[in-house]
Design a protein around this motif. Structure first.
Motif, mmCIF file in Angstrom:
data_model
loop_
_atom_site.group_PDB
_atom_site.id
_atom_site.type_symbol
_atom_site.label_atom_id
_atom_site.label_comp_id
_atom_site.label_asym_id
_atom_site.label_seq_id
_atom_site.Cartn_x
_atom_site.Cartn_y
_atom_site.Cartn_z
ATOM 1 N N GLU A 95 0.806 -0.896 0.138
ATOM 2 C CA GLU A 95 0.085 0.040 -0.127
ATOM 3 C C GLU A 95 1.009 1.807 0.173
ATOM 4 O OE1 GLU A 95 -2.885 -0.215 2.999
ATOM 5 O OE2 GLU A 95 -3.175 -2.542 2.235
ATOM 6 N N GLY A 96 2.281 1.125 -0.050
ATOM 7 C CA GLY A 96 3.005 2.573 -0.200
ATOM 8 C C GLY A 96 3.355 2.612 1.242
ATOM 9 N N LEU A 97 3.113 2.107 2.772
ATOM 10 C CA LEU A 97 3.316 2.855 3.825
ATOM 11 C C LEU A 97 4.471 2.019 4.276
ATOM 12 C CD1 LEU A 97 -0.112 1.805 4.810
ATOM 13 C CD2 LEU A 97 0.594 4.352 4.402
ATOM 14 N N PHE A 113 1.593 16.688 14.599
ATOM 15 C CA PHE A 113 1.632 18.056 12.997
ATOM 16 C C PHE A 113 0.109 17.807 12.996
ATOM 17 C CE2 PHE A 113 1.917 18.931 8.707
ATOM 18 C CZ PHE A 113 2.900 20.145 9.087
ATOM 19 N N ALA A 114 -0.434 16.074 12.235
ATOM 20 C CA ALA A 114 -1.703 16.396 12.003
ATOM 21 C C ALA A 114 -3.032 16.703 12.586
ATOM 22 C CB ALA A 114 -1.672 14.650 11.232
ATOM 23 N N LEU A 117 -2.957 20.444 12.396
ATOM 24 C CA LEU A 117 -3.847 20.924 11.514
ATOM 25 C C LEU A 117 -5.100 20.887 10.952
ATOM 26 C CD1 LEU A 117 -1.477 19.520 8.193
ATOM 27 C CD2 LEU A 117 -0.779 21.839 10.217
ATOM 28 N N ILE A 118 -5.670 19.867 12.490
ATOM 29 C CA ILE A 118 -7.208 18.768 12.384
ATOM 30 C C ILE A 118 -7.828 20.540 13.320
ATOM 31 C CG2 ILE A 118 -9.371 17.652 12.757
ATOM 32 C CD1 ILE A 118 -6.933 15.541 12.061
ATOM 33 N N ARG A 121 -7.682 23.764 12.043
ATOM 34 C CA ARG A 121 -8.901 23.498 10.917
ATOM 35 C C ARG A 121 -9.926 23.836 11.108
ATOM 36 N NH1 ARG A 121 -9.286 24.155 4.852
ATOM 37 N NH2 ARG A 121 -10.175 22.947 4.111
ATOM 38 N N ALA B 74 -2.201 5.604 7.312
ATOM 39 C CA ALA B 74 -3.193 5.575 6.093
ATOM 40 C C ALA B 74 -3.931 6.703 6.205
ATOM 41 C CB ALA B 74 -3.831 4.627 6.326
ATOM 42 N N LEU B 76 -2.927 9.331 8.189
ATOM 43 C CA LEU B 76 -1.919 10.732 7.217
ATOM 44 C C LEU B 76 -1.822 10.768 6.464
ATOM 45 C CD1 LEU B 76 1.192 9.813 10.393
ATOM 46 C CD2 LEU B 76 -0.504 11.751 10.306
ATOM 47 N N GLN B 77 -1.320 9.567 5.039
ATOM 48 C CA GLN B 77 -1.504 9.944 3.813
ATOM 49 C C GLN B 77 -2.858 11.454 3.626
ATOM 50 O OE1 GLN B 77 -2.139 6.055 1.738
ATOM 51 N NE2 GLN B 77 0.150 6.158 1.978
ATOM 52 N N VAL B 79 -4.495 12.993 5.125
ATOM 53 C CA VAL B 79 -4.288 14.300 5.562
ATOM 54 C C VAL B 79 -3.038 14.981 4.582
ATOM 55 C CG1 VAL B 79 -2.551 16.264 7.881
ATOM 56 C CG2 VAL B 79 -5.009 14.406 8.389
ATOM 57 N N TRP B 80 -1.951 14.606 4.973
ATOM 58 C CA TRP B 80 -0.615 14.892 3.285
ATOM 59 C C TRP B 80 -0.970 14.936 2.583
ATOM 60 C CZ3 TRP B 80 1.349 15.432 7.161
ATOM 61 C CH2 TRP B 80 2.139 14.853 8.307
ATOM 62 N N LEU B 83 -2.404 18.765 1.640
ATOM 63 C CA LEU B 83 -0.953 19.632 2.176
ATOM 64 C C LEU B 83 -0.645 19.888 0.204
ATOM 65 C CD1 LEU B 83 0.913 18.820 4.985
ATOM 66 C CD2 LEU B 83 -1.065 20.238 4.627
ATOM 67 N N ALA B 122 7.930 18.827 6.888
ATOM 68 C CA ALA B 122 6.918 19.699 5.844
ATOM 69 C C ALA B 122 7.364 21.120 6.124
ATOM 70 C CB ALA B 122 5.653 19.440 7.375
ATOM 71 N N LEU B 151 -5.072 22.829 2.176
ATOM 72 C CA LEU B 151 -5.224 23.117 3.583
ATOM 73 C C LEU B 151 -4.614 24.671 3.046
ATOM 74 C CD1 LEU B 151 -6.570 21.112 5.430
ATOM 75 C CD2 LEU B 151 -4.824 20.999 6.324
ATOM 76 N N TYR B 179 0.649 24.732 4.854
ATOM 77 C CA TYR B 179 1.922 23.620 4.453
ATOM 78 C C TYR B 179 2.382 22.539 3.813
ATOM 79 C CZ TYR B 179 1.433 24.771 10.064
ATOM 80 O OH TYR B 179 1.036 25.062 11.319
ATOM 81 N N GLN B 186 4.329 10.648 2.543
ATOM 82 C CA GLN B 186 3.839 10.294 0.863
ATOM 83 C C GLN B 186 2.353 10.456 1.318
ATOM 84 O OE1 GLN B 186 4.192 6.591 4.155
ATOM 85 N NE2 GLN B 186 5.745 5.481 2.372
#
Lengths: 208, 190
Positions: A95-97, A113-114, A117-118, A121, B74, B76-77, B79-80, B83, B122, B151, B179, B186
């Motif tokens: 899955e690219g993680l 950090f996320a 942001l939330i 927002r 997943a 976080l992806q 959220v990214w 950006l 970031a 965002l 940001y 990713q």
């Protein structure tokens, strides 16, 4: 004297225990060796000891068998968990993680950090202005607004036709569900008769 | 003398307690055997059990950690994904100016600044300027910025009434931030 009696009684018991013929009341005599009264009970004690040790061995063996059974089932459970982990890592890779140790070290910072942001927002200036418009009475004009979203404090400057209007505004904010703790900083009656004021209050940020 | 200590053994054998010596030897042997079973068989099994239990616990923790990390990654992806990329910063600034024009708001100048964040790939980008327009237009502009696909955050807004009351022109000092993500953060694979 009493000690001799005691020794004699012990000897009788030992003879009865040790000599089957004596137990049945039959006459028995061994002419080949010197008779030693303590040998029979000593032998009995040793036999009992041997029996006890044998039982302990059996107990140990049974316990060991049970533990090995447990070990086998745990080994299989461990293999299952490790297989699942390997599958999960493979799936994540597809899955690219990136779930490498280095990536996991940075993860808490990324989550923080996320979340930041939330949280940022969740504040909407449009919603804030709408609520402010509803709260401010007609006879008040707002000259400037500063909002600190970090602690949701608003610094408001404006002008009113009379001091009563400023009081009305303060009371309105006090009773308002979205605004709280209005504090009048200062007021000043201008030459034009308008009353200029500074007001600070807090905003309850509520997500729709 | 054939064997050293044989005399001593023969002497012992003539002792009155000699008949029970084989029994004592037998019990001593049993003791040794019992100790051997206890220490080597049961002890080894218990040691293996403890080791496996620790390994199993560690493996479970690792699996749970990976599960949680996968889920977090997943999330976080997503959220990214909202950006903008670092290379899109210039078009983004241009986009804000274009939006101002569309909303009939004057945005004569914007200053740009970038700051590092706690996340290595970031960067925080700050756009600062003054916007002038009618209240309705300014509100629409703010709304469009807040609901933009990228965002964007309005960090500070200082409203200053300007001009006369008739033309209803208002001036805001505005500070917009976003940001920017580098290539290493990713985004979801399609």
């Amino acid at each position: 004297m009493s000690l001799d009696n005691l020794v004699s009684a012990i000897r009788d018991v030992a003879v009865r225990v040790g000599q089957p013929a004596a137990r049945h009341g039959a006459f028995a005599i061994n002419m080949s060796s010197r008779y030693r009264w303590y040998l029979a009970p000593a032998r009995l004690v040793i036999m009992l000891l041997a029996g006890a040790i044998g039982l302990a061995m059996l107990w140990d063996i049974s316990q060991a068998w049970l533990v090995w059974q447990d070990v086998e089932s745990m080994e299989s459970a461990l293999n299952q968990v490790q297989d699942r982990d390997r599958d999960l890592l493979k799936e994540a890779q597809q899955e690219g993680l990136d779930l490498s140790e280095a990536a996991l070290q940075v993860l808490p910072k990324e989550i923080e950090f996320a979340n930041h942001l939330i949280e940022k927002r969740s504040f909407s200036w449009t919603r804030f202005l709408t609520e402010l418009e509803r709260a401010i009475p007609q006879r008040i004009a707002v000259n400037s607004i500063r909002l600190d979203p970090a602690n949701a404090t608003i610094m408001l400057t404006g002008s009113a036709r009379a001091l009563e209007d400023v009081t009305t505004l303060t009371v309105t904010f006090q009773d308002h569900p979205q605004f709280k703790e209005p504090v009048l900083g200062q007021h000043r009656v201008m030459a034009s008769g308008l009353v200029e004021f500074d007001l600070s209050l807090r905003y309850r940020n509520r997500n729709p | 003398m054939m064997f050293p200590g044989l005399d001593r053994l023969q002497l012992t054998w003539r002792k009155p307690y000699a008949p029970i010596l084989p029994w004592v030897a037998f019990v001593a042997g049993l003791c040794v055997l019992s100790y051997g079973i206890h220490a080597l068989v049961l002890g080894a099994a218990e040691q293996e059990q403890v080791r496996l239990e620790a390994d199993w616990l560690k493996a479970r923790q690792q699996l749970n950690r990976h599960k949680e990390a996968k889920k977090a990654k997943a999330d976080l992806q997503r959220v990214w994904a909202v950006l903008p990329l670092f290379r899109d910063f210039a078009p983004l600034a241009l986009g804000v100016t274009e939006e101002a024009k569309r909303d009939q708001v004057t945005l004569p100048a914007l200053s740009y600044k970038t700051e590092k964040t706690a996340v290595p790939d970031a960067t925080k980008a700050v756009l600062q300027g003054t916007v002038t327009g009618r209240y309705e237009d300014l509100r629409r502009f703010l709304h469009n910025l807040e609901s933009a696909e990228e965002l964007l955050f309005i960090e500070d807004l200082n409203l200053i009434r300007s001009g006369n009351v008739q033309d209803q022109q208002l001036t805001f000092n505005i500070r917009i931030s976003t940001y920017l993500r580098g290539e290493h953060l990713q985004s979801p694979t399609p």
